[in-house]
Design a protein around this motif. Structure first.
Motif, mmCIF file in Angstrom:
data_model
loop_
_atom_site.group_PDB
_atom_site.id
_atom_site.type_symbol
_atom_site.label_atom_id
_atom_site.label_comp_id
_atom_site.label_asym_id
_atom_site.label_seq_id
_atom_site.Cartn_x
_atom_site.Cartn_y
_atom_site.Cartn_z
ATOM 1 N N CYS A 13 4.256 9.784 12.616
ATOM 2 C CA CYS A 13 4.390 9.505 11.184
ATOM 3 C C CYS A 13 4.140 10.754 10.350
ATOM 4 O O CYS A 13 4.895 11.075 9.421
ATOM 5 N N LEU B 67 9.229 1.060 -2.562
ATOM 6 C CA LEU B 67 10.120 1.400 -1.454
ATOM 7 C C LEU B 67 11.599 1.329 -1.832
ATOM 8 O O LEU B 67 12.463 1.542 -0.974
ATOM 9 N N ARG C 207 0.836 -1.206 0.000
ATOM 10 C CA ARG C 207 0.000 0.000 0.000
ATOM 11 C C ARG C 207 0.872 1.258 0.000
ATOM 12 O O ARG C 207 0.447 2.323 -0.448
ATOM 13 N N ALA C 208 2.091 1.144 0.491
ATOM 14 C CA ALA C 208 2.986 2.303 0.547
ATOM 15 C C ALA C 208 3.586 2.648 -0.803
ATOM 16 O O ALA C 208 4.069 3.763 -0.994
ATOM 17 N N VAL D 187 4.218 9.337 1.950
ATOM 18 C CA VAL D 187 3.097 8.416 2.173
ATOM 19 C C VAL D 187 3.123 7.912 3.607
ATOM 20 O O VAL D 187 4.182 7.511 4.110
ATOM 21 N N VAL E 77 1.078 5.057 5.910
ATOM 22 C CA VAL E 77 0.140 3.931 5.892
ATOM 23 C C VAL E 77 -0.306 3.662 7.323
ATOM 24 O O VAL E 77 0.521 3.398 8.203
ATOM 25 N N VAL F 129 8.636 7.352 3.699
ATOM 26 C CA VAL F 129 7.403 6.595 3.930
ATOM 27 C C VAL F 129 7.328 6.263 5.406
ATOM 28 O O VAL F 129 8.362 6.007 6.045
ATOM 29 N N VAL G 239 4.983 3.838 8.241
ATOM 30 C CA VAL G 239 3.936 2.847 8.494
ATOM 31 C C VAL G 239 3.617 2.885 9.979
ATOM 32 O O VAL G 239 4.486 2.613 10.823
ATOM 33 N N ARG H 185 -2.928 6.498 3.789
ATOM 34 C CA ARG H 185 -3.576 5.312 3.233
ATOM 35 C C ARG H 185 -3.818 4.280 4.326
ATOM 36 O O ARG H 185 -2.974 4.068 5.186
ATOM 37 N N VAL I 20 12.257 4.269 5.454
ATOM 38 C CA VAL I 20 10.936 3.941 5.980
ATOM 39 C C VAL I 20 10.949 4.035 7.500
ATOM 40 O O VAL I 20 11.860 3.501 8.151
#
Length: 342
Positions: free
Chosen positions: A248, A167, A163-164, A257, A259, A234, A236, A284, A172
């Motif tokens: 985040c 990468l 979904r990210a 992004v 997630v 990114v 998560v 997301r 991350v």
């Protein structure tokens, strides 16, 4: 047979249950191991997960592996005696989401050990389990069965990583070093992430993140920790708390992004929504998984070091002590119940 049944908040029992028989299109599996998931702990401690509340006794568990015992009429699959992992989702196949290829958000799915619908879908924490035969996946040669029990949570992590987006070469951030967060680390590295930073409040949890492949770990309650990145590409969120989401949003770069993987508490959750606007951050959601289950088994076979995330294997007769251990993140990462498999 013995089964691990939740009867209400704080009321976990190991009950004697009738042995099921497979019907048409179904298979009977002798369960060997079942991983205690965060959602199982929520049912035990709070009587529900998010907006899904217990309304009747329910067999817990959806991270299960075992051996094929028999098939019902008009059923086929791995040969009897084959070690298998069980995909826990039975999507309807007919709703708009299923038709468009997003079966993980099927509006009428059945998921092992879930109170999302009534009657609840009984789970896999029992010595024998009947499931649709097409939900069985042979365990790859050489992959120990107890390690294959990580296939379901690793599938969740793989779906979040997908979904990210791409990468490759990215930095991350993962907030939360529980079992899912640690497996997100492994999934991100497998997807080509150049660097993975993990935050958590507990030193032991961060040690498990390092086992999973984290490049740096940071105490979430220590703003002076030199491991904090200036920004990441990114993020998560795997802790399931609003503070993790806030971290985040504040650390991801402009146009980055985020997630949201962890299930936040029921009701409204505060978050830095203005940053989503002014930095054009893409937020997301990631929920469960679909075809990632097969990929998870392949990755586990190639990553034996993930065995270090399995903290303990406990007989089902001692289920309550296993749940207490799994709930103590200072002492454990992934705890497995052992059903014997005979």
């Amino acid at each position: 047979m013995l089964g691990c049944v939740i009867h209400g908040e704080g009321d976990l029992r190991v009950d004697e249950l009738p042995v099921p028989s497979p019907g048409p299109g179904q298979a009977l599996v002798a369960v060997r191991y079942g991983g205690v998931c965060g959602s199982d702990l929520h049912y035990w401690r709070h009587g529900g997960v998010g907006d899904f509340r217990l309304k009747e006794p329910m067999v817990l568990g959806h991270e299960v592996v075992g051996t094929v015992v028999s098939y019902g009429d008009d059923s086929s699959g791995p040969a009897v005696g084959t070690e298998v992992a069980v995909h826990p989702a039975t999507p309807c196949g007919a709703c708009p989401e299923c038709v468009s290829g997003r079966r993980n958000v099927c509006r009428d799915t059945r998921y092992l050990g879930s109170a999302a619908r009534t009657p609840h879908v009984q789970g896999g924490f029992a010595a024998r389990l009947v499931v649709p035969a097409d939900q069985l996946r042979p365990v790859p040669a050489g992959l120990p069965l107890h390690l294959a029990a990580l296939a379901e949570p690793l599938s969740v992590a793989l779906h979040a990583v997908r979904r990210a987006g791409d990468l490759s070469g990215r930095h991350v951030l993962v907030t939360g070093a529980g079992p899912i967060g640690c497996l997100v680390v492994a999934a991100a590295k497998a997807a080509g992430a150049a660097r993975v930073t993990v935050t958590d409040l507990l030193p032991q949890a961060l040690r498990y993140a390092a086992v999973a492949g984290a490049d740096s770990v940071v105490r979430a309650d220590d703003p002076g920790d030199p491991g904090w990145p200036a920004e990441v590409d990114v993020a998560v969120e795997a802790s399931g708390v609003a503070a993790g989401l806030d971290t985040c949003l504040r650390l991801v770069r402009r146009g980055g992004v985020v997630v949201q993987l962890g299930l936040l508490p029921p009701g409204p959750s505060p978050f830095a929504g203005n940053l989503v606007v002014t930095r054009e951050i893409e937020l997301r959601g990631a929920f469960r998984f679909d075809t990632e289950f097969d990929d998870a088994l392949t990755l586990l076979a190639a990553a034996p070091t993930l065995d270090g995330l399995v903290s303990a294997v406990v007989p089902v007769e001692e289920a309550e002590s296993a749940f207490a251990l799994a709930a103590d993140r200072g002492r454990s990462c992934k705890v497995l119940l052992d059903f014997g498999g005979v």
